[in-house]
Design a protein around this motif. Structure first.
Motif, PDB file in Angstrom:
ATOM      1  N   SER A 124     -34.029  37.312  41.709  1.00  0.00           N
ATOM      2  CA  SER A 124     -33.847  37.680  43.116  1.00  0.00           C
ATOM      3  C   SER A 124     -32.370  37.857  43.450  1.00  0.00           C
ATOM      4  CB  SER A 124     -34.468  36.621  44.031  1.00  0.00           C
ATOM      5  OG  SER A 124     -35.857  36.510  43.807  1.00  0.00           O
ATOM      6  N   LEU A 147     -39.665  41.025  38.391  1.00  0.00           N
ATOM      7  CA  LEU A 147     -39.883  40.103  39.502  1.00  0.00           C
ATOM      8  C   LEU A 147     -41.302  40.208  40.041  1.00  0.00           C
ATOM      9  CD1 LEU A 147     -38.715  38.034  41.480  1.00  0.00           C
ATOM     10  CD2 LEU A 147     -37.975  39.942  42.917  1.00  0.00           C
ATOM     11  N   LYS A 160     -37.320  33.296  38.784  1.00  0.00           N
ATOM     12  CA  LYS A 160     -37.475  34.149  39.963  1.00  0.00           C
ATOM     13  C   LYS A 160     -36.214  34.113  40.821  1.00  0.00           C
ATOM     14  CE  LYS A 160     -40.145  34.682  44.213  1.00  0.00           C
ATOM     15  NZ  LYS A 160     -41.175  34.102  45.091  1.00  0.00           N
ATOM     16  N   GLU A 189     -43.859  37.137  40.211  1.00  0.00           N
ATOM     17  CA  GLU A 189     -44.520  36.696  41.448  1.00  0.00           C
ATOM     18  C   GLU A 189     -46.032  36.651  41.277  1.00  0.00           C
ATOM     19  OE1 GLU A 189     -42.972  39.490  44.209  1.00  0.00           O
ATOM     20  OE2 GLU A 189     -41.276  38.211  44.804  1.00  0.00           O
TER      21      GLU A 189
END
Length: 579
Positions: free
Chosen positions: A225, A540, A221, A544
């Motif tokens: 990001s 992503l 992640k 999440e």
């Protein structure tokens, strides 16, 4: 408000679980101030020694989402061997946000003060002990503390308890993923005082593989990001550049549209100004005309002026003004013949210096001693109305003068030197004008005619003394002639053409840059970057969702029986204590 709980000593990998499940974390090492903790820092802590967590609860706990470099901000000292993680839990957090804490866990507290609802110290002077127990719900199996005990007690002195070495038993029984309560129950010797126990909820978790999965997802992640942020910054920068170029194109076009009406007023054909080369050619032609006009012979004052350019010196009177008409220049220069050689200075000291240097032979006029009379209309005008209808075009001499520089100072000087002297066409017109003024009981100033006659202010005229000689006989003591009006007109045209040329060049450059940028934004490379961004944003979001659902698992009940272990391999805690 934040309520202090204490410090928790856990493994670094467990920090990731706490962070991802809603705790607000900040890092402290040694005596350094606490700083926010991000996923990047968590990944750096994975290879570190166990960290110490400072627990707070409260509704105004800040959200820690800012990363920082660990190495550059931590002092190198003996006290910097431990990390402190500051955890904030909002009071209004729902129960499902209470978090897992790995087993085994070691709690370690600095002196713990009991506080009231306003965060003021309470219970000062109270003595006794604090008993720490683990509570569960229904028939859940309870974890045990170190040494296989269900509770641990600590002394309470003057309202302060120092809790040290509070740890769960390795391979402790308990329900994996279940929620327990760590209860701090004070027993006060003063029987009149009653304090409610402090409760710290936590989830029991001993799944190392589960922690590895979470950390792997967290690292992925983090990478996603950072990549998404990089793409977003690229697209945002390109968007801002496009907006700025659009604004520059509009400004350049607006400047061109502003100049076109002014060019037409000056007699220029805008339809010929379609290219930079065409404008440049017209400018060169106009400059050639200017050079030819400047080279034409014209009247000039030939009085030597060695003082011009000296400090606080304006120059000689004959060089300070210009007159267009030759007849007008002849009569006014003759009338002022005694003043043409006078040097005008700004200060009395400069005038005195010239006077001393020339042994008093040079006449001087310091401006600071000159009084400028109030502006008045011509004598035949009273209260804005004409007393009679004059002939011969009377006008003040001072209004005929042209000052190429020092305009204000020259106006003051010549208003003093020529006063209200009037210029009129001929002698008959001058006599008629004087008679009309006098008959209206007004004083008439000196009158000069364009034919070279003079009627003094006392009415006397005629004779050699009141007749101007030819301009040649003045021997250069005459006011010079300005450049023709055509020169000023062409000069103004050149200035406008140069402005239009610069505006057109700028508009062309900006349009070209804007077009190149738009082509770049539509290039295959940018389209691929947009596709990559969309793909990684989708990835992503899925990641999440995985992180949000990963902690929720079916509880796995563990046995009370200790798991067999290899006695030849010492435990991790034992290795630390020995070291």
């Amino acid at each position: 408000m934040l309520e202090e709980i204490g410090f928790v000593h856990i493994s670094a990998s467990m920090c990731a679980i706490l962070w991802h499940q809603g705790f607000f974390l900040s890092l402290k090492k040694g005596k350094c101030p606490r700083m926010p903790l991000s996923e990047t820092c968590l990944s750096l802590l994975l290879t570190s020694d166990p960290v110490e967590l400072f627990l707070l609860t409260g509704s105004d706990a800040p959200h820690a989402d800012v990363s920082f470099p660990l190495e550059s901000q931590m002092p190198q000292s003996e006290e910097s061997s431990k990390y402190f993680i500051h955890i904030c839990i909002p009071k209004d957090a729902p129960e499902k946000k209470i978090h897992r804490i790995a087993v085994p866990i070691l709690f370690w507290c600095e002196p713990h003060l009991y506080m009231d609802q306003y965060s003021n110290p309470a219970g000062e002077g109270l003595d006794g002990k604090v008993i720490v127990t683990i509570k569960g719900t229904a028939d859940m199996v309870l974890p045990l503390f170190e040494n296989d005990v269900k509770s641990v007690s600590y002394s309470l002195s003057k309202g302060e308890a120092l809790i040290t070495d509070l740890a769960l038993l390795e391979n402790s029984p308990g329900v994996d993923g279940a929620e327990y309560i760590l209860q701090f129950n004070p027993e006060i010797r003063q029987t009149s005082v009653s304090i409610a126990p402090y409760i710290l909820p936590f989830r029991f978790c001993n799944d190392s593989e589960h922690q590895k999965v979470i950390m792997g997802l967290s690292k992925k992640k983090d990478r996603l990001s950072q990549t998404i942020l990089m793409y977003q910054e690229i697209f945002e920068a390109n968007k801002q550049l496009k907006s700025e170029l659009e604004c520059q194109v509009r400004d350049a076009n607006h400047k061109l549209n502003e100049l076109q009406p002014e060019l037409m007023k000056c007699g220029l054909d805008v339809s010929e100004l379609t290219a930079v080369s065409a404008i440049d050619k017209i400018i060169k032609n106009k400059k050639a005309v200017l050079s030819r006009i400047e080279g034409l012979p014209r009247r000039k004052c030939s009085i030597p002026d060695p003082f011009k350019g000296s400090p606080n010196v304006l120059g000689k009177v004959g060089h300070l003004a210009l007159l267009e008409d030759d007849d007008t220049a002849r009569v006014i220069s003759w009338h002022m013949l005694g003043d043409m050689d006078c040097v005008v200075t700004e200060t009395t000291s400069a005038a005195k210096k010239i006077y001393d240097d020339t042994q008093g032979r040079q006449q001087v006029l310091p401006l600071e001693t000159v009084w400028r009379p109030n502006e008045r209309p011509l004598p035949h005008i009273r209260n804005g109305s004409a007393l009679f209808r004059p002939v011969g075009n009377p006008v003040f001499v001072k209004d005929m003068l042209i000052f190429p520089e020092h305009v204000d100072s020259c106006n003051k000087v010549f208003a003093t030197l020529v006063g209200d002297t009037i210029l009129i066409d001929d002698l008959d017109s001058a006599n008629n004008y004087r008679r009309g003024v006098v008959q209206n009981k007004m004083q008439c100033p000196t009158l000069l005619t364009r034919q070279g006659e003079r009627i003094r202010s006392n009415g006397k005229f005629g004779g050699v003394q009141n007749k101007a000689p030819s301009i040649e006989k003045l021997r250069g003591q005459v006011f010079g002639a300005p450049l023709p009006k055509e020169h000023k007109h062409i000069h103004h045209q050149i200035e406008l053409l140069q402005q239009y040329l610069v505006a057109m060049q700028k508009a062309s450059d900006v349009r070209s840059e804007y077009s190149s940028h738009v082509q770049y934004l539509q290039s295959p490379d940018m389209k691929k970057k947009q596709q990559d961004l969309q793909q990684q944003e989708e990835e992503l979001r899925e990641l999440e969702n995985s992180l949000a659902t990963t902690p929720t698992r079916a509880y796995v009940k563990r046995s009370f029986e200790p798991e067999p272990c290899d006695l030849s391999v010492p435990s991790k805690r034992s290795r630390r204590k020995k070291s």
